[in-house]
Design a protein around this motif. Structure first.
Motif, PDB file in Angstrom:
ATOM      1  N   ALA A  64     -63.127  -7.258  -6.568  1.00 53.58           N
ATOM      2  CA  ALA A  64     -64.303  -8.086  -6.274  1.00 53.58           C
ATOM      3  C   ALA A  64     -64.154  -9.488  -6.849  1.00 53.58           C
ATOM      4  N   ASN A  65     -63.398  -9.616  -7.918  1.00 53.40           N
ATOM      5  CA  ASN A  65     -63.231 -10.920  -8.560  1.00 53.40           C
ATOM      6  C   ASN A  65     -62.165 -11.768  -7.872  1.00 53.40           C
ATOM      7  N   THR A  66     -61.115 -11.109  -7.325  1.00 51.46           N
ATOM      8  CA  THR A  66     -59.999 -11.844  -6.716  1.00 51.46           C
ATOM      9  C   THR A  66     -60.002 -11.780  -5.193  1.00 51.46           C
ATOM     10  N   LEU A  67     -60.673 -10.771  -4.623  1.00 55.97           N
ATOM     11  CA  LEU A  67     -60.838 -10.585  -3.179  1.00 55.97           C
ATOM     12  C   LEU A  67     -59.559 -10.153  -2.454  1.00 55.97           C
ATOM     13  N   PHE A  68     -58.464  -9.980  -3.171  1.00 58.37           N
ATOM     14  CA  PHE A  68     -57.212  -9.587  -2.511  1.00 58.37           C
ATOM     15  C   PHE A  68     -56.373  -8.765  -3.485  1.00 58.37           C
ATOM     16  N   ILE A  69     -55.747  -7.695  -2.964  1.00 59.90           N
ATOM     17  CA  ILE A  69     -54.880  -6.866  -3.804  1.00 59.90           C
ATOM     18  C   ILE A  69     -53.644  -6.460  -3.018  1.00 59.90           C
ATOM     19  N   GLN A  70     -52.582  -6.145  -3.753  1.00 60.00           N
ATOM     20  CA  GLN A  70     -51.364  -5.567  -3.223  1.00 60.00           C
ATOM     21  C   GLN A  70     -51.030  -4.321  -4.024  1.00 60.00           C
ATOM     22  N   PRO A  71     -50.471  -3.306  -3.391  1.00 60.10           N
ATOM     23  CA  PRO A  71     -50.172  -2.078  -4.144  1.00 60.10           C
ATOM     24  C   PRO A  71     -49.193  -2.300  -5.288  1.00 60.10           C
ATOM     25  N   GLN A  72     -48.209  -3.204  -5.108  1.00 61.88           N
ATOM     26  CA  GLN A  72     -47.232  -3.435  -6.174  1.00 61.88           C
ATOM     27  C   GLN A  72     -47.882  -4.006  -7.433  1.00 61.88           C
ATOM     28  N   SER A  73     -48.952  -4.765  -7.253  1.00 62.34           N
ATOM     29  CA  SER A  73     -49.608  -5.390  -8.400  1.00 62.34           C
ATOM     30  C   SER A  73     -50.714  -4.516  -8.983  1.00 62.34           C
ATOM     31  N   ILE A  74     -51.560  -3.969  -8.142  1.00 62.45           N
ATOM     32  CA  ILE A  74     -52.705  -3.217  -8.648  1.00 62.45           C
ATOM     33  C   ILE A  74     -52.282  -1.864  -9.209  1.00 62.45           C
ATOM     34  N   PHE A  75     -51.145  -1.318  -8.744  1.00 59.70           N
ATOM     35  CA  PHE A  75     -50.602  -0.086  -9.303  1.00 59.70           C
ATOM     36  C   PHE A  75     -49.447  -0.366 -10.263  1.00 59.70           C
ATOM     37  N   GLY A  76     -49.238  -1.620 -10.632  1.00 54.26           N
ATOM     38  CA  GLY A  76     -48.095  -1.998 -11.457  1.00 54.26           C
ATOM     39  C   GLY A  76     -48.216  -1.507 -12.890  1.00 54.26           C
ATOM     40  N   VAL A  77     -47.070  -1.185 -13.468  1.00 52.58           N
ATOM     41  CA  VAL A  77     -47.053  -0.688 -14.848  1.00 52.58           C
ATOM     42  C   VAL A  77     -47.420  -1.787 -15.837  1.00 52.58           C
ATOM     43  N   GLN A  78     -47.492  -3.038 -15.387  1.00 51.60           N
ATOM     44  CA  GLN A  78     -47.881  -4.113 -16.305  1.00 51.60           C
ATOM     45  C   GLN A  78     -49.291  -3.892 -16.853  1.00 51.60           C
ATOM     46  N   TRP A  79     -50.135  -3.157 -16.122  1.00 54.26           N
ATOM     47  CA  TRP A  79     -51.479  -2.863 -16.624  1.00 54.26           C
ATOM     48  C   TRP A  79     -51.406  -2.049 -17.912  1.00 54.26           C
ATOM     49  N   SER A  80     -50.484  -1.088 -17.938  1.00 56.58           N
ATOM     50  CA  SER A  80     -50.305  -0.304 -19.168  1.00 56.58           C
ATOM     51  C   SER A  80     -49.806  -1.187 -20.300  1.00 56.58           C
ATOM     52  N   ALA A  81     -48.899  -2.119 -19.977  1.00 56.78           N
ATOM     53  CA  ALA A  81     -48.413  -3.049 -20.998  1.00 56.78           C
ATOM     54  C   ALA A  81     -49.564  -3.881 -21.555  1.00 56.78           C
ATOM     55  N   TYR A  82     -50.447  -4.341 -20.666  1.00 64.50           N
ATOM     56  CA  TYR A  82     -51.593  -5.129 -21.118  1.00 64.50           C
ATOM     57  C   TYR A  82     -52.487  -4.305 -22.055  1.00 64.50           C
ATOM     58  N   MET A  83     -52.793  -3.075 -21.654  1.00 63.15           N
ATOM     59  CA  MET A  83     -53.692  -2.236 -22.448  1.00 63.15           C
ATOM     60  C   MET A  83     -53.087  -1.906 -23.803  1.00 63.15           C
ATOM     61  N   ILE A  84     -51.805  -1.552 -23.806  1.00 63.35           N
ATOM     62  CA  ILE A  84     -51.141  -1.233 -25.069  1.00 63.35           C
ATOM     63  C   ILE A  84     -51.140  -2.450 -25.988  1.00 63.35           C
ATOM     64  N   PHE A  85     -50.853  -3.614 -25.431  1.00 66.95           N
ATOM     65  CA  PHE A  85     -50.845  -4.838 -26.235  1.00 66.95           C
ATOM     66  C   PHE A  85     -52.214  -5.084 -26.856  1.00 66.95           C
ATOM     67  N   MET A  86     -53.263  -5.033 -26.060  1.00 64.56           N
ATOM     68  CA  MET A  86     -54.603  -5.326 -26.563  1.00 64.56           C
ATOM     69  C   MET A  86     -55.004  -4.374 -27.679  1.00 64.56           C
TER      70      MET A  86
END
Length: 349
Positions: free
Chosen positions: A241-263
């Motif tokens: 809703a904030n960006t209005l566009f998604i791709q499977p490679q990005s929205i399912f990307g493992v970088q989300w886990s990296a972000y969460m672990i870092f925080m």
């Protein structure tokens, strides 16, 4: 809360849950949450959108900390629910459901998905659990990429919000994100203040020992896993809703886990305030350095490793050890009682 009036023997200890400073801090945070609802009327469009991203990071950090910090469930596959929440919103809007209602329904659907997956993944422990959650995320991403109605590998836009004026869309998205953040923080706070919080930490420390003491290990892990699935699904839907566009490679990307672990590692794993601090710090770092590409991710990883090795309790521990205050106290602490010789009354317990 009760107050002890009898004088305490020298060297005695009391069990304390919160102090006056903690209660003042908690009230201040609640006041801040209420004040944040006025942001769209005061600040520019760019600030509103950036604050929405910050709140999404906050939700992700708090949910991952709930799993790993309080129950010992170290997941590297929470992007399963992030992607499912986003693509669930797309699917629901394609069937005529209003976009913001679709965000809520997709978040609930993510909780249902977590309940179904728990039958398999919660049988795993340690590294097996971490790898298992990541495999599920990759498999779901492949299924989405094969579905051309969802844009396949090229991505898809959220067309349902095109009928809103930009400033109205940004305000509604921000308010919904803030509502989710407050709801999840309050729910987790109440859960951890209950005796369930102590049971979850017992599971984290030694699952077998907790079970031998009568802790209902599997139902508690199930409850927390479903809550985290709901929160991460909401974060994914709100990201769309904030960006209005998604791709499977990005929205399912493992970088989300990296972000969460870092925080969580930088802020303070196993603390309530640490992930909040970590989310603010990560948002600041991303704002200034995200355009560095792979070096940015390498820097995040090295920083997280450094904190794990040299400051495992995170930045919040530095503040807590210095000022001895919890803004949102969820546990118990031992405090030495004043001696009778001082003539002082014992502390509140």
């Amino acid at each position: 809360m009760t107050t002890t009036t009898a004088p305490a023997p020298p060297g005695s200890w009391s069990v304390q849950r919160s102090s006056l400073a903690s209660r003042i801090g908690s009230g201040g945070l609640l006041t801040l949450a209420v004040a944040l609802f006025a942001v769209p009327q005061i600040f520019s469009a760019n600030i509103v959108q950036q604050l929405t991203s910050l709140l999404i990071f906050l939700v992700l950090a708090v949910m991952w900390n709930a799993l790993a910090g309080y129950a010992g469930l170290v997941s590297v596959g929470q992007q399963t629910f992030i992607g499912f929440g986003a693509y669930g919103t797309i699917l629901l809007t394609q069937h005529g459901i209003q976009p913001y209602l679709a965000v809520v329904l997709a978040s609930l659907a993510s909780a249902v998905l977590a309940a179904a997956l728990s039958l398999v993944v919660l049988r795993l422990r340690g590294g097996q659990f971490a790898v298992g959650t990541w495999v599920v995320a990759e498999a779901l991403a492949l299924f989405v990429m094969l579905d051309q109605s969802l844009g396949g590998g090229t991505g898809v836009s959220l067309q349902g919000l095109s009928g809103y004026a930009p400033e109205v869309r940004r305000a509604f998205t921000y308010w919904l994100t803030l509502a989710f953040a407050v709801l999840l923080l309050v729910a987790l706070f109440l859960l951890l203040r209950h005796r369930t919080g102590a049971a979850l930490q017992a599971i984290r420390d030694d699952e077998d020992a907790a079970a031998s003491l009568g802790v209902r290990v599997r139902p508690l892990k199930f409850m927390l896993f479903v809550l985290a699935g709901f929160g991460c699904g909401a974060a994914g839907a709100l990201t769309l809703a904030n960006t209005l566009f998604i791709q499977p490679q990005s929205i399912f990307g493992v970088q989300w886990s990296a972000y969460m672990i870092f925080m969580v590692l930088v802020g303070g794993i196993g603390t309530f305030e640490g992930p909040i601090l970590g989310a603010i710090l990560f948002f600041t770092v991303q704002y200034f350095f995200a355009d560095q590409g792979a070096w940015y991710l390498i820097g995040l990883g090295l920083t997280a490793v450094a904190f794990a090795l040299f400051l495992p309790r995170g930045l919040w521990s530095l503040l807590h050890d210095r000022i001895h205050v919890q803004l949102l106290p969820v546990g118990y602490h031992l405090r030495r009682q004043p001696t009778a010789a001082t003539g002082a009354n014992p502390r509140e317990t």
